[in-house]
Design a protein around this motif. Structure first.
Motif, PDB file in Angstrom:
ATOM      1  N   LYS A 155      13.151  16.548  -1.409  1.00  0.00           N
ATOM      2  CA  LYS A 155      12.785  16.361  -2.814  1.00  0.00           C
ATOM      3  C   LYS A 155      11.405  15.762  -2.999  1.00  0.00           C
ATOM      4  CE  LYS A 155      17.570  15.406  -3.964  1.00  0.00           C
ATOM      5  NZ  LYS A 155      18.496  14.468  -4.577  1.00  0.00           N
ATOM      6  N   PHE A 156      10.813  15.257  -1.944  1.00  0.00           N
ATOM      7  CA  PHE A 156       9.535  14.544  -2.052  1.00  0.00           C
ATOM      8  C   PHE A 156       8.371  15.462  -1.697  1.00  0.00           C
ATOM      9  CE2 PHE A 156       7.483  10.303  -2.036  1.00  0.00           C
ATOM     10  CZ  PHE A 156       8.292   9.675  -2.960  1.00  0.00           C
ATOM     11  N   ARG A 157       8.573  16.744  -1.780  1.00  0.00           N
ATOM     12  CA  ARG A 157       7.580  17.726  -1.338  1.00  0.00           C
ATOM     13  C   ARG A 157       6.884  18.396  -2.513  1.00  0.00           C
ATOM     14  NH1 ARG A 157       6.837  16.263   3.686  1.00  0.00           N
ATOM     15  NH2 ARG A 157       8.790  15.958   4.752  1.00  0.00           N
ATOM     16  N   ALA A 158       5.712  18.949  -2.225  1.00  0.00           N
ATOM     17  CA  ALA A 158       4.992  19.750  -3.208  1.00  0.00           C
ATOM     18  C   ALA A 158       5.616  21.141  -3.268  1.00  0.00           C
ATOM     19  CB  ALA A 158       3.518  19.859  -2.806  1.00  0.00           C
ATOM     20  N   PRO A 159       5.543  21.803  -4.419  1.00  0.00           N
ATOM     21  CA  PRO A 159       6.184  23.122  -4.548  1.00  0.00           C
ATOM     22  C   PRO A 159       5.766  24.125  -3.480  1.00  0.00           C
ATOM     23  CG  PRO A 159       5.470  22.325  -6.692  1.00  0.00           C
ATOM     24  CD  PRO A 159       4.940  21.355  -5.672  1.00  0.00           C
ATOM     25  N   GLU A 160       4.487  24.125  -3.088  1.00  0.00           N
ATOM     26  CA  GLU A 160       4.012  25.116  -2.126  1.00  0.00           C
ATOM     27  C   GLU A 160       4.553  24.886  -0.721  1.00  0.00           C
ATOM     28  OE1 GLU A 160       0.541  22.150  -2.644  1.00  0.00           O
ATOM     29  OE2 GLU A 160       2.172  22.963  -3.848  1.00  0.00           O
ATOM     30  N   GLU A 161       5.156  23.736  -0.475  1.00  0.00           N
ATOM     31  CA  GLU A 161       5.717  23.479   0.857  1.00  0.00           C
ATOM     32  C   GLU A 161       7.046  24.203   1.080  1.00  0.00           C
ATOM     33  OE1 GLU A 161       4.842  19.419   2.648  1.00  0.00           O
ATOM     34  OE2 GLU A 161       4.889  18.988   0.488  1.00  0.00           O
ATOM     35  N   PHE A 162       7.618  24.777   0.010  1.00  0.00           N
ATOM     36  CA  PHE A 162       8.899  25.468   0.126  1.00  0.00           C
ATOM     37  C   PHE A 162       8.751  26.969   0.318  1.00  0.00           C
ATOM     38  CE2 PHE A 162       9.823  21.832  -2.798  1.00  0.00           C
ATOM     39  CZ  PHE A 162      10.435  21.047  -1.848  1.00  0.00           C
ATOM     40  N   VAL A 189      -0.414  29.028   2.804  1.00  0.00           N
ATOM     41  CA  VAL A 189      -1.340  28.079   3.402  1.00  0.00           C
ATOM     42  C   VAL A 189      -1.348  26.805   2.567  1.00  0.00           C
ATOM     43  CG1 VAL A 189      -2.788  29.785   4.548  1.00  0.00           C
ATOM     44  CG2 VAL A 189      -3.282  29.135   2.185  1.00  0.00           C
ATOM     45  N   LEU A 190      -1.633  25.685   3.224  1.00  0.00           N
ATOM     46  CA  LEU A 190      -1.583  24.371   2.586  1.00  0.00           C
ATOM     47  C   LEU A 190      -2.944  23.703   2.667  1.00  0.00           C
ATOM     48  CD1 LEU A 190       1.753  23.211   4.250  1.00  0.00           C
ATOM     49  CD2 LEU A 190       1.483  24.204   1.975  1.00  0.00           C
ATOM     50  N   ASP A 191      -3.125  22.695   1.820  1.00  0.00           N
ATOM     51  CA  ASP A 191      -4.337  21.884   1.885  1.00  0.00           C
ATOM     52  C   ASP A 191      -3.984  20.455   1.480  1.00  0.00           C
ATOM     53  OD1 ASP A 191      -4.182  21.920  -0.911  1.00  0.00           O
ATOM     54  OD2 ASP A 191      -5.846  23.311  -1.147  1.00  0.00           O
ATOM     55  N   GLU A 192      -5.013  19.638   1.213  1.00  0.00           N
ATOM     56  CA  GLU A 192      -4.788  18.225   0.906  1.00  0.00           C
ATOM     57  C   GLU A 192      -4.024  18.012  -0.387  1.00  0.00           C
ATOM     58  OE1 GLU A 192      -8.409  19.253  -1.470  1.00  0.00           O
ATOM     59  OE2 GLU A 192      -7.620  19.842   0.476  1.00  0.00           O
ATOM     60  N   LYS A 193      -3.861  19.048  -1.196  1.00  0.00           N
ATOM     61  CA  LYS A 193      -3.180  18.889  -2.482  1.00  0.00           C
ATOM     62  C   LYS A 193      -1.679  18.627  -2.321  1.00  0.00           C
ATOM     63  CE  LYS A 193      -6.811  19.494  -5.089  1.00  0.00           C
ATOM     64  NZ  LYS A 193      -7.084  19.182  -6.456  1.00  0.00           N
ATOM     65  N   ILE A 194      -1.108  18.902  -1.131  1.00  0.00           N
ATOM     66  CA  ILE A 194       0.299  18.528  -0.936  1.00  0.00           C
ATOM     67  C   ILE A 194       0.434  17.005  -0.960  1.00  0.00           C
ATOM     68  CG2 ILE A 194       0.926  20.634   0.292  1.00  0.00           C
ATOM     69  CD1 ILE A 194       0.996  19.010   2.897  1.00  0.00           C
ATOM     70  N   LYS A 196       0.859  -1.176   0.000  1.00  0.00           N
ATOM     71  CA  LYS A 196       0.000   0.000   0.000  1.00  0.00           C
ATOM     72  C   LYS A 196       0.896   1.228   0.000  1.00  0.00           C
ATOM     73  CE  LYS A 196      -3.947  -2.075   2.191  1.00  0.00           C
ATOM     74  NZ  LYS A 196      -5.098  -1.799   3.015  1.00  0.00           N
ATOM     75  N   LEU A 197       0.474   2.242  -0.758  1.00  0.00           N
ATOM     76  CA  LEU A 197       1.206   3.498  -0.774  1.00  0.00           C
ATOM     77  C   LEU A 197       0.867   4.266   0.492  1.00  0.00           C
ATOM     78  CD1 LEU A 197       0.623   4.623  -4.451  1.00  0.00           C
ATOM     79  CD2 LEU A 197       2.602   3.467  -3.488  1.00  0.00           C
ATOM     80  N   ASN A 198       1.887   4.888   1.087  1.00  0.00           N
ATOM     81  CA  ASN A 198       1.678   5.622   2.319  1.00  0.00           C
ATOM     82  C   ASN A 198       2.618   6.810   2.327  1.00  0.00           C
ATOM     83  OD1 ASN A 198       1.191   6.500   4.874  1.00  0.00           O
ATOM     84  ND2 ASN A 198       2.379   4.902   5.872  1.00  0.00           N
ATOM     85  N   ASP A 199       2.095   7.966   1.981  1.00  0.00           N
ATOM     86  CA  ASP A 199       2.915   9.169   2.021  1.00  0.00           C
ATOM     87  C   ASP A 199       2.113  10.319   2.599  1.00  0.00           C
ATOM     88  OD1 ASP A 199       5.321  10.610   1.617  1.00  0.00           O
ATOM     89  OD2 ASP A 199       4.373  11.610  -0.058  1.00  0.00           O
ATOM     90  N   PHE A 200       1.581  10.110   3.768  1.00  0.00           N
ATOM     91  CA  PHE A 200       0.754  11.126   4.370  1.00  0.00           C
ATOM     92  C   PHE A 200       1.342  11.562   5.710  1.00  0.00           C
ATOM     93  CE2 PHE A 200      -1.901   8.536   1.608  1.00  0.00           C
ATOM     94  CZ  PHE A 200      -2.293   9.522   0.728  1.00  0.00           C
ATOM     95  N   ASN A 201       2.651  11.749   5.735  1.00  0.00           N
ATOM     96  CA  ASN A 201       3.332  12.077   6.983  1.00  0.00           C
ATOM     97  C   ASN A 201       3.070  13.505   7.458  1.00  0.00           C
ATOM     98  OD1 ASN A 201       4.775  12.900   4.760  1.00  0.00           O
ATOM     99  ND2 ASN A 201       6.763  12.679   5.731  1.00  0.00           N
TER     100      ASN A 201
END
Length: 148
Positions: free
Chosen positions: A41-48, A52-57, A11-16
């Motif tokens: 390197k495993f981050r969404a662009p907006e995390e840098f 504000v963030l949402d589930e799209k990360i 199972k994929l699990n990347d919801f840390n």
């Protein structure tokens, strides 16, 4: 990033960084949150950037998991963290060799799933329901291809 169940399924699990989001019933959307910038390197662009963030990360990170499954590589493996972060903020997504699109139906469907996840702007990413539908449809079509 991957979890093996007791019966041997992966199972994929990347919801840390995931967290339950409050829902604004007036606006009809989940509330955004601020979590502070983080590296890697495993981050969404907006995390840098401070935003504000949402589930799209997590949708972006799911695309990274698919990328690893498809290529056997980490996204932007050839760059330092700092260079990778700058590339992502500028909108450069991890490279996918064009041969993956046509080598097999399954690989092409996985490329499409990655592309549904990998967009610089969060609002341009597909939601999880569209991605799940795409993958379920792809599994059915791939099974038909395999039975021929």
């Amino acid at each position: 990033q991957y979890l093996r169940t007791r019966d041997g399924r992966l199972k994929l699990n990347d919801f840390n960084r995931a967290k339950p989001l409050l829902y604004d019933s007036v606006k009809g959307e989940h509330c955004k949150y601020y979590n502070g910038p983080i590296g890697g390197k495993f981050r969404a662009p907006e995390e840098f950037v401070p935003t504000v963030l949402d589930e799209k990360i997590d949708i972006f990170s799911l695309g990274n998991c698919f990328y690893g499954l498809l290529t056997g590589l980490w996204p932007l493996y050839y760059s330092s963290n700092e260079i990778a972060e700058n590339k992502l903020v500028m909108g450069q997504m991890p490279y996918i060799d064009k041969r993956y699109r046509t080598r097999s139906y399954a690989e092409g469907a996985l490329v499409k799933a990655i592309e549904m996840c990998h967009h610089r702007e969060p609002e341009d990413r597909s939601d999880i329901f569209a991605i799940v539908k795409h993958l379920r449809d792809a599994v059915e079509v791939n099974a038909e291809h395999a039975s021929r």
